[in-house]
Every structure is written in structure tokens, then in C-alpha cells.
Design a protein around this motif. Structure first.
Motif: not given
Length: 212
Positions: A42-47, A62-63, A77-85
Motif C-alpha cells: 500500500r505504502s509503495n503504491a500510495f507514494f 488500496m487497489a 471502500t478501503l480508501a474511505e475506511a483508511w481516511l476515516a481511521a
């Protein structure tokens, strides 16, 4: 003399705990499990997406995990849960509200932050910090991330002042480019010892005389 004070957001106005725990909470909430290997994916893809100014790096991160682990959940759905957390896990730095409330009566205030615009704005609103600022300069708006000088030039364009101050917690991303752009640097660091450094935001009030 009209002065404008800019604040970094993450690590300066807002504090985080263990970031991996934040993301783990999102996985647990949506798919009821988490694999430690997912964090690096996740981190590698995000950055990578973040540096390219991908419109939604949270979803892109998350994809990558969904594809790797063949998860029965959408990246959205995972991205929104991540941001909410993330929103729930962040807390305003002690003294932030009191300090900003006082400074807002005397100076123009802005946020100068690396981040996705709607995410950074949501963080500020979530913690009731948005009301203090005249402008929010996000790297996604500028098309450049700090320490790129373009960020500081846009900051000057947004607030017309005779002098500028940059308050941040990162020497390389906040302090050095701020000095090069003609800003007065205020380094917020719990272990600070130098005159232009303060121990937390509560120490910034003691430097009010430096602002004039």
C-alpha cells in the motif's frame, strides 16, 4: 507591517500515532483481517501515486493491495475506511486552538501542506481548525510538493504581506526552503534548543515579539 504566518499541517498542527495501526484499522473494518505485507504494498503504491499527483492516491494504494491479495472488497471502500481511521486517529497539537485563535486576531494565517487538497481540508474541518485560516495551500493545487520553491511562491501570492513566517516540523521540507524563499523559519520540535526553535506549539507564543 503586515505579516502572514503559514503553518505546516501534518506533524505540526496535527499529531499522529502509529500510522501502520491506522491503516490496519481500515483493513480490519472492511475485510476483518490484515497481513503485515500489505502495508509495504500500500505504502509503495500510495507514494508513487502521490508523487505523480494521482487524483486519488489513497484509492490507488488500496487497489494495489486488493490486486495482490485478491480481496473481496473495493479499493474505494478501503480508501474511505483508511481516511476515516486517519481522521479519528489524528489530534490537534496541544495549544493549537488557543494559539491560532490568538494569532488570527493579529495576522493573516495560512496552511502550507503537502497533500491531497480535499483530504487536507477535511482534516482541518474535522478538528475545527479551518476557521482560523485565510487560505490553505496544498501541493496538489500547486502541482509541486515541498520543498519545491513553487509552494512558497504560491503562498506569497495567496496572502499579500510585507513579511512571511513558516512554522513547521521538518528542516528539509519546511525550514530550508522557507529561508530560501525569504520566510522567517520557526522550527517546532519537542527537543528544540535554538532561539528560532520551540518546544511544541505552546512555545510559539513566547516568540510573538519576533513577529512584531
Amino acid at each position: 507591517m503586515e505579516k502572514a504566518l503559514y503553518f505546516d499541517l501534518d506533524g505540526t498542527l496535527l499529531q499522529y500515532g502509529d500510522y501502520s495501526a491506522i491503516v490496519s484499522e481500515a483493513f480490519e473494518q472492511v475485510v476483518d483481517r490484515v497481513d503485515p505485507a500489505w502495508h509495504e504494498i500500500r505504502s509503495n503504491a500510495f507514494f508513487d501515486a502521490f508523487e505523480r499527483f494521482d487524483p486519488n492516491p489513497y484509492e490507488t494504494g488500496m487497489a494495489a493491495v486488493v490486486e495482490h491479495a485478491n480481496l473481496d472488497a473495493s479499493a474505494e471502500t478501503l480508501a474511505e475506511a483508511w481516511l476515516a481511521a486517519e481522521l479519528d486517529a489524528t489530534e490537534p497539537t496541544p495549544a493549537a486552538h488557543d494559539l491560532l485563535s490568538e494569532l488570527a486576531t493579529k495576522y493573516q494565517l495560512g496552511v502550507l501542506t503537502n497533500g491531497v487538497t480535499h483530504v487536507q481540508e477535511r482534516k482541518l474541518a474535522h478538528h475545527g481548525l479551518d476557521e482560523y485560516f485565510d487560505t490553505i495551500v496544498c501541493s496538489y493545487d500547486v502541482g509541486a510538493h515541498k520543498p519545491d520553491p513553487a509552494m512558497f511562491e504560491v503562498a506569497k501570492d495567496r496572502l499579500d504581506a510585507d513579511a512571511y513566517v513558516m512554522v513547521g516540523d521538518d528542516r528539509d521540507a519546511d525550514m530550508r526552503p522557507a529561508v530560501e524563499a525569504g520566510f522567517m523559519p520557526i522550527y517546532v520540535n519537542e527537543g528544540a534548543e535554538l532561539p528560532v526553535e520551540v518546544r511544541g506549539l505552546s512555545g510559539l507564543a513566547a516568540l510573538a515579539g519576533l513577529f512584531g
